[in-house]
Design a protein around this motif. Structure first.
Motif, short mmCIF file in Angstrom:
data_model
loop_
_atom_site.label_atom_id
_atom_site.label_comp_id
_atom_site.label_asym_id
_atom_site.label_seq_id
_atom_site.Cartn_x
_atom_site.Cartn_y
_atom_site.Cartn_z
N ARG A 241 -5.92 -7.67 0.21
CA ARG A 241 -4.88 -8.63 0.54
C ARG A 241 -4.69 -8.70 2.05
N ALA A 242 -4.75 -7.55 2.72
CA ALA A 242 -4.61 -7.54 4.18
C ALA A 242 -5.74 -8.32 4.84
N LEU A 243 -6.96 -8.13 4.35
CA LEU A 243 -8.10 -8.88 4.89
C LEU A 243 -7.93 -10.37 4.66
N ASP A 244 -7.44 -10.74 3.48
CA ASP A 244 -7.23 -12.16 3.19
C ASP A 244 -6.20 -12.78 4.14
N ILE A 245 -5.18 -12.02 4.46
CA ILE A 245 -4.16 -12.52 5.40
C ILE A 245 -4.79 -12.81 6.75
N ILE A 246 -5.65 -11.90 7.21
CA ILE A 246 -6.32 -12.11 8.51
C ILE A 246 -7.23 -13.34 8.46
N ARG A 247 -7.97 -13.46 7.39
CA ARG A 247 -8.96 -14.55 7.30
C ARG A 247 -8.32 -15.93 7.13
N THR A 248 -7.15 -15.96 6.52
CA THR A 248 -6.52 -17.27 6.24
C THR A 248 -5.36 -17.57 7.16
N ALA A 249 -5.10 -16.68 8.13
CA ALA A 249 -3.96 -16.91 9.04
C ALA A 249 -4.17 -18.18 9.85
N PRO A 250 -3.11 -18.99 10.03
CA PRO A 250 -3.24 -20.24 10.79
C PRO A 250 -3.49 -19.98 12.26
N ALA B 134 -12.29 -2.90 14.41
CA ALA B 134 -10.88 -2.73 14.74
C ALA B 134 -9.98 -3.42 13.70
N VAL B 135 -10.36 -4.63 13.31
CA VAL B 135 -9.57 -5.36 12.30
C VAL B 135 -9.61 -4.64 10.96
#
Length: 202
Positions: free
Chosen positions: A193-202, A165-166
């Protein structure tokens, strides 16, 4: 009447060429006139076919644009299946996404198709319907990869659903940004970049 191999090959190539001409005509008319304002009868007349014959190639008006999504879904699944089992599900799905970008037609054509789909409610609904089927088909593939990594049962099922889903949310976010840039940005880079945002989101 049976066709021999050569005749069958010629027939299939002719059908593919006719299908592509229909799609190209539909894209041109939808882009210049609008999706709702363009009729299937007009498209058929433009390519010299009856409306009945047109629907032998494409079952619905939406499938003039979304019809190849089934083939793309099969390519996506096959590519993910072919990756080594020790590759993470995230990376295997990334390879699958990259294969779609590389395996489609020219970026210009892909941009036209994507823009029509994302900005036309009827096409977007058909697109989402097919993408749900993609996700369902990917479940056993990602579940097997997780089990190879030691996850089992309901935990693996829930994790597989979440990862898939992600991933699809990131592909849609990337495609939306790519359309907004009018194709100037790199689609694969936007996805990463979208995946990186998900992985590094606080």
């Amino acid at each position: 009447m049976k066709r021999d191999g050569k005749a069958s090959s010629i027939w299939e190539r002719s059908r593919q060429l006719a299908s592509q001409e229909i799609v190209d005509t539909a894209v041109r008319l939808f882009t210049t006139q609008g999706y709702d304002e363009t009729t299937t009868e007009q498209i058929a007349q433009e390519v010299g076919l009856s409306q009945r014959t047109l629907f032998r190639y494409f079952g619905t008006k939406e499938d003039l644009i979304c019809g190849d999504q089934d083939a793309l879904g099969a390519l996506f699944k096959k590519t993910v299946e072919e990756q080594p089992l020790d590759m993470s599900p995230w990376d295997a799905l990334k390879v699958g996404f990259t294969s779609l970008v590389a395996g489609t037609q020219s970026p210009e054509h892909m941009l036209k198709i994507s823009t029509l789909i994302f900005r036309t409610p009827a096409l977007r609904a058909r697109y989402e319907e097919k993408r749900i089927r993609w996700q369902y088909d990917l479940m056993p593939v990602i579940r097997e990869r997780l089990r190879a990594a030691g996850r089992e049962g309901p935990v693996a099922d829930h994790e597989a659903r979440t990862i898939i889903a992600v991933t699809f949310a990131c592909t849609d976010a990337a495609t939306g940004s790519w359309i907004a840039s009018e194709g100037c940005e790199d689609l694969t880079a936007l996805y990463e970049r979208a995946l990186d945002i998900i992985r590094t989101a606080p």
